[in-house]
Write an enzyme that holds these catalytic residues in place. Structure first.
Site, PDB file in Angstrom:
ATOM      1  N   GLU A 111       0.830  -1.212   0.000  1.00  6.25           N
ATOM      2  CA  GLU A 111       0.000   0.000   0.000  1.00  6.25           C
ATOM      3  C   GLU A 111       0.866   1.265   0.000  1.00  6.25           C
ATOM      4  OE1 GLU A 111      -2.547   1.710  -0.238  1.00  6.25           O
ATOM      5  OE2 GLU A 111      -4.383   0.595   0.165  1.00  6.25           O
ATOM      6  N   ARG A 203      -7.337   1.627  13.262  1.00 13.27           N
ATOM      7  CA  ARG A 203      -5.953   1.848  12.826  1.00 13.27           C
ATOM      8  C   ARG A 203      -5.956   2.800  11.643  1.00 13.27           C
ATOM      9  NH1 ARG A 203      -4.618  -0.274   7.970  1.00 13.27           N
ATOM     10  NH2 ARG A 203      -5.630  -2.167   7.183  1.00 13.27           N
ATOM     11  N   ASN A 205      -5.076   3.954   7.958  1.00 17.07           N
ATOM     12  CA  ASN A 205      -4.997   3.220   6.696  1.00 17.07           C
ATOM     13  C   ASN A 205      -4.260   4.081   5.668  1.00 17.07           C
ATOM     14  OD1 ASN A 205      -5.507   0.885   5.148  1.00 17.07           O
ATOM     15  ND2 ASN A 205      -7.215   1.891   4.130  1.00 17.07           N
ATOM     16  N   GLU A 223      -9.210  -5.086  11.722  1.00 15.43           N
ATOM     17  CA  GLU A 223      -9.755  -6.281  11.083  1.00 15.43           C
ATOM     18  C   GLU A 223     -10.098  -7.365  12.089  1.00 15.43           C
ATOM     19  OE1 GLU A 223      -6.881  -4.527   7.940  1.00 15.43           O
ATOM     20  OE2 GLU A 223      -7.104  -4.538  10.103  1.00 15.43           O
ATOM     21  N   ASN A 258      -9.714   5.437   2.485  1.00 13.88           N
ATOM     22  CA  ASN A 258      -8.743   5.002   1.490  1.00 13.88           C
ATOM     23  C   ASN A 258      -8.250   6.155   0.627  1.00 13.88           C
ATOM     24  OD1 ASN A 258      -7.321   2.557   0.906  1.00 13.88           O
ATOM     25  ND2 ASN A 258      -9.264   1.466   1.044  1.00 13.88           N
ATOM     26  N   ASP A 311      -9.939   1.521  -3.993  1.00 13.53           N
ATOM     27  CA  ASP A 311      -8.916   1.487  -2.944  1.00 13.53           C
ATOM     28  C   ASP A 311      -8.099   2.778  -3.012  1.00 13.53           C
ATOM     29  OD1 ASP A 311      -6.842   0.711  -1.116  1.00 13.53           O
ATOM     30  OD2 ASP A 311      -7.265  -1.379  -1.549  1.00 13.53           O
TER      31      ASP A 311
END
EC number: 3.1.1.17
Length: 402
Positions: A111, A203, A205, A223, A258, A311
């Site tokens: 990422e 958290r 991202n 998650e 995102n 995303d």
């Protein structure tokens, strides 16, 4: 595995095998492979002159491969990977570009790619692998490091005037770390901001820096706490860069914060909450606050989920958006003016996570992917797309204030 193919480039050329005799499609795939997939230089090139159907490519790829079998063998893993690559370019408009797998580890959740002009390197993270990575353009090599106590990691942010220091998101904190870009260990310098006990269930991202050097970063539920698609615990913040300073809440009720980007000279901010299945547009005030939220582009097809979510995201110098698709094996090039998809860029990995323009001329698109469950390589690889006829601008760096 990749090593089951010959190390010499293999060409599969389809010119007259297709059942529809009224067209003469040409699809060429070049696959260069070394013995070790984790560090291989697998190169894929597609040239499509006429759209064809998914059924045709499934059938005739298998026919072509069987004809090659007397000279070489290919495992199911490789067949699946190349077939996936072929599938998602077929049916799109005629296009020619090249996608190359770069030598890098296969990330669990690659990422946050960001191009650094000064070092001619691409920095990115493996969120679940708790690693920061640097692809050195000149060396064509990727370096990776871990930092004790920093897990997970996302995003990675370059710092103005501090070439060996980086701002990272880790859990519900924003920290400053030091790394020489080559060794396998980095060092935690200090915590810049902690969201506190009330946000222990989330958290960070994705995150990026705006043209004024301010960090925008969003959160999502951990998650481990349940289905992340069914919750709205995430928030989007702005951080003006002073250690211990205030985090400004810009938006709440987010599922998975995102992609985000600011095309130049537009006063617009584009943003993705993956679960919302759209790309949103905002006006940006002088102080960095956001207003006038609207939906720029809805991903739904006839009101239904398209089978993937948006995303990460970047933009080119013309203001076009490049949106990665988690579960879609492609990037979408969206024109904000026409509000239409202008191009689909196929990537041979199902989970495409983000993209960043880079290279000496800023005309190469670097793409991160994820390797989830039992997916075959090259899922999780770092890719480079060339021949798009587009350029980007260098990523902005964060201005840290003492």
């Amino acid at each position: 595995m990749c090593a089951s193919l010959s190390c010499n480039p293999v060409t599969y050329l389809h010119t007259s095998l297709f059942s529809n005799k009224t067209i003469t499609p040409r699809v060429q795939v070049l696959v260069g492979v070394s013995a070790d997939c984790a560090s291989s230089r697998c190169s894929y090139k597609l040239v499509i002159t006429t759209p064809v159907s998914e059924h045709d490519i499934h059938t005739n790829y298998a026919m072509s491969l069987s004809r090659q079998s007397s000279r070489q063998t290919a495992s199911a893993v490789t067949v699946s990977s190349v077939a996936l690559w072929l599938l998602f370019l077929i049916g799109s408009m005629a296009a020619e570009y090249s996608v190359q797998q770069l030598p890098s580890p296969l990330s669990h959740l690659g990422e946050g790619p960001v191009w650094d002009v000064d070092s001619q390197s691409l920095y990115y993270v493996d969120i679940n692998g708790a690693a920061i990575l640097r692809y050195d353009y000149a060396e064509n090599k990727t370096y990776s490091a871990k930092i004790d106590g920093v897990d997970p990691i996302s995003p990675i942010i370059l710092v103005q005037g501090k070439p060996c220091q980086y701002v990272l998101g880790t859990g519900n904190k924003i920290v400053l770390v030091s790394w020489d870009g080559r060794s396998d260990k980095g060092t935690l310098v200090k915590t810049l901001y902690d969201l506190g006990e009330s946000e222990k269930h989330v958290r960070f991202n994705d995150g990026k820096v705006d043209p004024q050097g301010r960090l925008y970063a969003g959160t999502m539920q951990l998650e481990s706490l349940g289905d992340i698609m069914q919750q709205k615990e995430g928030k989007l913040y702005r951080f003006d860069g002073k250690a211990g300073g205030e985090f400004h809440l810009l938006k709440s009720g987010i599922s998975i914060s995102n992609g985000l980007t600011w095309p130049e000279n537009t006063n617009k901010f584009y943003y993705i909450d993956s679960v919302a299945l759209d790309i949103k547009e905002f006006d940006v005030l002088e102080n960095g606050d956001l207003q006038n939220e609207t939906v720029l582009y809805d991903l739904r097809v006839d009101g239904k989920n398209p089978g993937y979510v948006a995303d990460g995201m970047t933009h080119d110098n013309d203001g076009n958006l490049y949106v990665a698709t988690w579960g879609g094996s492609k990037l979408l090039k969206i024109n904000p003016k026409s509000k239409k998809i202008e191009q689909e860029i196929a990537i041979p990995a199902k989970q495409v996570t983000s993209a960043s323009f880079g290279g000496p001329q800023m005309d190469e698109l670097f793409v991160t992917t994820a390797h989830i469950g039992n997916q075959d390589a090259p899922a999780g690889a770092l890719f480079k797309v060339t021949g798009l006829g587009a350029r980007g601008k260098p990523m902005d760096k964060m201005i840290l204030k003492d």
